[in-house]
Design an enzyme around this catalytic site. Structure first.
Site, PDB file in Angstrom:
ATOM      1  N   LYS A 182      -3.992  -6.682  15.751  1.00 30.36           N
ATOM      2  CA  LYS A 182      -3.900  -5.437  15.073  1.00 30.36           C
ATOM      3  C   LYS A 182      -5.054  -5.166  14.765  1.00 30.36           C
ATOM      4  O   LYS A 182      -5.950  -5.603  14.611  1.00 30.36           O
ATOM      5  CB  LYS A 182      -2.605  -4.990  14.130  1.00 30.36           C
ATOM      6  CG  LYS A 182      -2.691  -3.939  13.791  1.00 30.36           C
ATOM      7  CD  LYS A 182      -1.614  -4.220  13.029  1.00 30.36           C
ATOM      8  CE  LYS A 182      -1.572  -2.319  12.032  1.00 30.36           C
ATOM      9  NZ  LYS A 182      -1.373  -1.973  10.741  1.00 30.36           N
ATOM     10  N   LYS A 223      -5.647  -9.246  11.905  1.00 31.52           N
ATOM     11  CA  LYS A 223      -5.476  -7.736  11.420  1.00 31.52           C
ATOM     12  C   LYS A 223      -6.797  -7.299  10.659  1.00 31.52           C
ATOM     13  O   LYS A 223      -7.457  -7.483   9.821  1.00 31.52           O
ATOM     14  CB  LYS A 223      -4.282  -6.963  10.616  1.00 31.52           C
ATOM     15  CG  LYS A 223      -4.116  -5.520   9.991  1.00 31.52           C
ATOM     16  CD  LYS A 223      -3.554  -5.288   8.867  1.00 31.52           C
ATOM     17  CE  LYS A 223      -2.910  -4.170   8.165  1.00 31.52           C
ATOM     18  NZ  LYS A 223      -1.923  -3.473   7.793  1.00 31.52           N
ATOM     19  N   GLU A 233      -7.879 -17.329  11.917  1.00 28.92           N
ATOM     20  CA  GLU A 233      -6.764 -16.480  10.762  1.00 28.92           C
ATOM     21  C   GLU A 233      -5.960 -16.960  11.518  1.00 28.92           C
ATOM     22  O   GLU A 233      -4.242 -16.885  10.838  1.00 28.92           O
ATOM     23  CB  GLU A 233      -6.738 -15.335  10.990  1.00 28.92           C
ATOM     24  CG  GLU A 233      -8.274 -14.065   9.880  1.00 28.92           C
ATOM     25  CD  GLU A 233      -7.412 -14.036   8.683  1.00 28.92           C
ATOM     26  OE1 GLU A 233      -6.767 -14.570   7.717  1.00 28.92           O
ATOM     27  OE2 GLU A 233      -8.571 -13.923   8.113  1.00 28.92           O
ATOM     28  N   CYS A 245       0.867  -1.158   0.247  1.00 26.91           N
ATOM     29  CA  CYS A 245       0.057   0.408  -0.042  1.00 26.91           C
ATOM     30  C   CYS A 245       1.009   0.976  -0.006  1.00 26.91           C
ATOM     31  O   CYS A 245       0.517   2.092  -0.286  1.00 26.91           O
ATOM     32  CB  CYS A 245      -1.166   0.089   1.078  1.00 26.91           C
ATOM     33  SG  CYS A 245      -0.300  -0.007   3.152  1.00 26.91           S
ATOM     34  N   CYS A 258      -3.136  -2.551  -1.080  1.00 32.38           N
ATOM     35  CA  CYS A 258      -2.103  -3.638  -0.289  1.00 32.38           C
ATOM     36  C   CYS A 258      -2.007  -4.819  -1.486  1.00 32.38           C
ATOM     37  O   CYS A 258      -1.387  -5.469  -0.924  1.00 32.38           O
ATOM     38  CB  CYS A 258      -3.043  -3.929   1.044  1.00 32.38           C
ATOM     39  SG  CYS A 258      -3.491  -2.969   2.386  1.00 32.38           S
TER      40      CYS A 258
HETATM   41  C1  PBG Z   1       0.003  -1.520   6.240  1.00 29.64           C
HETATM   42  C2  PBG Z   1       0.195  -1.211   7.521  1.00 29.64           C
HETATM   43  C3  PBG Z   1      -0.596  -0.275   8.136  1.00 29.64           C
HETATM   44  C4  PBG Z   1      -0.058  -0.276   9.424  1.00 29.64           C
HETATM   45  C5  PBG Z   1       0.982  -1.223   9.317  1.00 29.64           C
HETATM   46  N1  PBG Z   1       1.258  -1.328   8.095  1.00 29.64           N
HETATM   47  C6  PBG Z   1      -1.608   0.332   7.099  1.00 29.64           C
HETATM   48  C7  PBG Z   1      -2.936  -0.362   6.670  1.00 29.64           C
HETATM   49  O1  PBG Z   1      -2.992  -1.956   6.887  1.00 29.64           O
HETATM   50  O2  PBG Z   1      -3.531   0.681   6.027  1.00 29.64           O
HETATM   51  C8  PBG Z   1      -0.577   0.570  10.022  1.00 29.64           C
HETATM   52  C9  PBG Z   1       0.256   1.285  11.293  1.00 29.64           C
HETATM   53  C10 PBG Z   1      -0.712   2.180  12.257  1.00 29.64           C
HETATM   54  O3  PBG Z   1      -2.075   2.918  12.353  1.00 29.64           O
HETATM   55  O4  PBG Z   1       0.123   2.206  13.272  1.00 29.64           O
HETATM   56  N2  PBG Z   1      -0.828  -2.595   5.544  1.00 29.64           N
END
Ligand code: PBG
Length: 337
Positions: free
Chosen positions: A262, A209, A247, A127, A135
């Site tokens: 996350k 995530k 997952e 991304c 992504c």
């Molecule tokens: C990349 C990614 C993201 C984050 C970590 N890797 C952003 C998203 O998925 O949009 C977010 C980390 C954060 O908010 O501190 N895909």
């Protein structure tokens, strides 16, 4: 008239709270700087140390700043960083993400040279590098009767993620961390690493995530907001805990060495359940929005930044996280020592 005696047989939990030394003695969860992984945003150019407007106290750093950063982290006993890159240019297929001289690849080399002991983890995703901000790569989905619409192509994305992970390993990364949420990417990356001889390079999978509004400040920092639509067709629905466990299980089966939940704060239940269900090392990502909210409330004078930060990090660890990716890492390490 009868007198009734009240039996005084309640528990005096306050007995162990009378002094700081007594409280320290009975504390169950202890944070240490060694629990932290510090995110770094690396950018092209020289002499760049530019504060990120959405994340006060965090910076875009050019390569020449990294040795100093590594020295500071070592002095704070923070063992690891995770790298995010700001490319020079973006395109449909995110080419700089897997370019041998891409910004992350250069940053890995610089850091490993300056600080061989520092664990350098790389975020593997597209991304930050794609012009559309998704992504993965796109294909036009033509549902009969529906308007032609672009969607993220899972299987066409996998080889590019493998290429990205390999380019990071080639540069000397100690661990790769796929955050894209394509199905099958852990298996694909494991295969790719093994075939190239990187059998000892671990994978930290962003396993559970969610499609979260807490990533807002990060997307400003990494200039990675999707240019159309959202990420809900690949990131998880925040309402689903059982699916989160599936997952995680899937990523472990595919070869993940460390699994991640996350964001952290809204998911303490998932962290606790994952800790119970699996024996793999468990990471939690205390994300940008969680950080930015603390900074805003502290700047306004409504909360004690030190106390609230350590309380949050302690809660994440108490829920079951073995390690925490956090923008608070340096401050917290200073407060803890
Ligand atoms: C990349 C990614 C993201 C984050 C970590 N890797 C952003 C998203 O998925 O949009 C977010 C980390 C954060 O908010 O501190 N895909």
């Amino acid at each position: 008239m009868t007198t009734r005696t009240i039996p005084l047989d309640f528990t005096r939990t306050r007995r162990l709270r009378g002094s700081q030394t007594m409280r320290d003695l009975v504390r169950e969860t202890r944070l240490s700087p060694q629990d932290f992984i510090y995110p770094l945003f690396v950018a092209h150019g020289t002499g760049i140390r530019q504060e990120i407007e959405s994340m006060p106290g965090q910076y875009h750093l050019s390569l020449d700043q990294l040795a100093g950063e590594a020295t500071e982290l070592k002095s704070l006993s923070i063992p690891a960083v995770i790298l995010f890159g700001l490319p020079a240019s973006k395109d449909e297929v995110g080419s700089e993400g897997y370019a041998p001289d891409g910004i992350v690849q250069q940053a890995v080399r610089t850091l490993k040279q300056a600080a061989p002991d520092l664990v350098v983890i790389t975020d593997v995703c597209m991304c930050e590098y794609t012009s559309h901000g998704h992504c993965g790569v796109l294909r036009v989905a033509q549902d009969p009767g529906a308007e032609a619409q672009a969607e993220v192509d899972n299987d066409a994305t996998l080889p590019l993620l493998v290429r990205t992970a390999l380019s990071h390993a080639d540069a000397g990364a100690d661990m790769v961390a796929p955050s894209d949420m394509m199905d099958g990417r852990v298996a694909a990356i494991r295969d790719g690493l093994d075939e190239a001889g990187y059998v000892n390079t671990p994978i930290m999978a962003y396993a559970a995530k969610q499609a979260s509004a807490f990533y807002g400040p990060f997307r400003v920092a990494a200039d990675s907001a999707p240019q159309f639509g959202d990420r809900r067709s690949y990131q998880m629905d925040p309402g689903n805990a059982r699916e989160a466990l599936r997952e995680i299980e899937a990523d472990i089966e595919e070869g993940a060495d460390i699994v991640m939940v996350k964001p952290a704060l809204p998911n303490l239940d998932i962290i606790a359940r994952a800790r119970e269900a699996f024996d793999h090392p468990l990471a939690a990502y205390n994300v940008s929005g969680e950080y930015a909210m603390v900074k805003a409330a502290a700047a306004a004078g409504y909360v004690d930044e030190q106390r609230i930060t350590l309380e949050i990090l302690t809660g994440i660890k108490r829920a079951g996280a073995d390690m925490i990716i956090t923008y608070h890492a340096k401050d917290a390490a200073r407060w803890l020592t």
